[in-house]
Enzyme design. Sequence first.
Site, PDB file in Angstrom:
ATOM      1  CB  VAL A  15      -0.969   0.004   1.212  1.00  0.00           C
ATOM      2  CG1 VAL A  15      -1.829   1.261   1.211  1.00  0.00           C
ATOM      3  CG2 VAL A  15      -1.840  -1.242   1.203  1.00  0.00           C
ATOM      4  CD  GLU A 131     -13.596   5.783   3.116  1.00  0.00           C
ATOM      5  OE1 GLU A 131     -14.078   4.653   3.332  1.00  0.00           O
ATOM      6  OE2 GLU A 131     -14.251   6.837   3.233  1.00  0.00           O
ATOM      7  CB  VAL A 134     -13.793  -0.178   6.600  1.00  0.00           C
ATOM      8  CG1 VAL A 134     -14.976  -1.139   6.448  1.00  0.00           C
ATOM      9  CG2 VAL A 134     -13.529   0.095   8.063  1.00  0.00           C
ATOM     10  CB  ILE A 138     -15.836   0.268  -0.736  1.00  0.00           C
ATOM     11  CG1 ILE A 138     -15.772  -0.909  -1.706  1.00  0.00           C
ATOM     12  CG2 ILE A 138     -17.271   0.764  -0.576  1.00  0.00           C
ATOM     13  CD1 ILE A 138     -16.614  -2.102  -1.281  1.00  0.00           C
ATOM     14  CG  ASP A 203      -9.240  -7.934   7.968  1.00  0.00           C
ATOM     15  OD1 ASP A 203      -8.411  -7.060   8.268  1.00  0.00           O
ATOM     16  OD2 ASP A 203      -9.962  -7.871   6.951  1.00  0.00           O
ATOM     17  CE  LYS A 207     -10.760  -4.962   6.437  1.00  0.00           C
ATOM     18  NZ  LYS A 207     -10.546  -5.956   5.372  1.00  0.00           N
TER      19      LYS A 207
HETATM   20  N1  HSE Z   1      -6.494  -8.684   4.331  1.00  0.00           N
HETATM   21  C1  HSE Z   1      -7.484  -7.740   4.016  1.00  0.00           C
HETATM   22  C2  HSE Z   1      -8.485  -8.408   3.096  1.00  0.00           C
HETATM   23  C3  HSE Z   1      -6.873  -6.547   3.329  1.00  0.00           C
HETATM   24  O1  HSE Z   1      -8.235  -9.522   2.631  1.00  0.00           O
HETATM   25  O2  HSE Z   1      -9.534  -7.852   2.868  1.00  0.00           O
HETATM   26  C4  HSE Z   1      -7.731  -5.326   3.369  1.00  0.00           C
HETATM   27  O3  HSE Z   1      -8.047  -4.940   4.665  1.00  0.00           O
END
Ligand code: HSE
Length: 439
Positions: A15, A131, A134, A138, A203, A207
């Site tokens: 990123v 931003e 999450v 998007i 994860d 989010k």
């Molecule tokens: N590891 C996360 C996913 C990356 O697969 O969505 C983005 O947060």
Amino acid sequence: MTSPLRIGVLGLGTVGAALVQSLKSNADGIATRAGRAISVTAVSARDRSRDRGIDLSSLKWFDNPVALAQSSEIDCLVELIGGADGVAKAAVEAALKSGKHVVTANKALLAKHGSALVALAEKNNVALNFEASVAGGIPIVKTLRESLAGNHVSRVSGILNGTCNYILSRMELEGLTFEDCLKDAQRLGYAEADPTFDVGGFDTAHKLSLLTSLAFGTEIDSEAVYVEGIASIKPLDLVMADELGYRIKLLGVAERTATGIEQRVHPTMVPKHWAIAQVMGVTNAVNVIGDVVGELTLVGPGAGGNATASSVLSDLVDIARGIHVPPLGVPSSALTQTDKAPMQRHEGGYYIRLTVRDRPGAAAGIATRMAEQSISLESIVQKRPQASRAADPAGKSGNPVPVVLITYATSEAAIRRALDAVGADGHIAEDPQLIRIER
Ligand code: HSE
């Protein structure tokens, strides 16, 4: 044009490198829109010598992330290293206390410390924009915080993890194994450093806890999220889902119910004709129901360097423009405690796959246990392999066979009680597979 917004980038992985690259390639358009240039002046990452395909020669290098965060050469820290604690937390706190704006993609950090960090940002009158944390590219944070600010939101749900959706899609469409698909997701840069965060559902839970706070004006409470991952999903579940008219998706759902706000993450059967069922691969989708707007769904790339960098850019342009709103939509002093709805009170339909010892009375025994809990069965399917039919024509062997039950709406507590009783009766050879159905 006023002076540039000077940013320090902490973390130069997929990123970070995409961000530096796109700030360069889109510099003119960004400066025109923001009213000022956005320039990277300093960076910090683990390995200075690694070739990232970007020219870092004119940028000041910091070995110490906290020194970068406090440097007088930056106005804004972009934190892209991840992790709920440690260096990321120390650097973000240092930046906020030094009066620097912060942009972060770190959902784990915000899920754990978000309420305190937001309060710190507000106290120091700086932005804390997230931003990119999450659903990748998007713009759902801005949508909930700003575009839907006049709504009462009753539900926010979606596919929030690209890795899991990629794995489930390829397992379904190409008949590949979970392990092969996960390896590809890691190679493509979708997965977290520790992929357990992805496949274990954590994860998504991080989010979801941020979306819940934005949607309902509550303190971030990731501990209140019920979490199940996708590791237990077998190819047979995907085949059965297909035959029954569903697809399996890892959904995060936050919803106001009669017993409070439900926050849950689990594999979910969604009817194939639903828009969210069409979302395949690394793509994410978020569905929001608001009292004024009705229902809307945002679909887009949920992971990967460029998609995530796009969201970081949006946050940076807001800061460069001087746009400054409470990070969670309402001032942190106005956030309320989450009114948690216990998972046991969840109501819905269920897919249950049992590995049943095939003998007379097994199906009747299972049906009785369901009936005792007032659970009504919509269908019951026994999948008996051809070879077992030949070896046991009378169906008395007790050999394990898969049996799939679909229930009408019932409560989680009733299902758990019924399955405990079925297990105690000795009818099943393995732990049941339970997948909730949305319809
Ligand atoms: N590891 C996360 C996913 C990356 O697969 O969505 C983005 O947060």
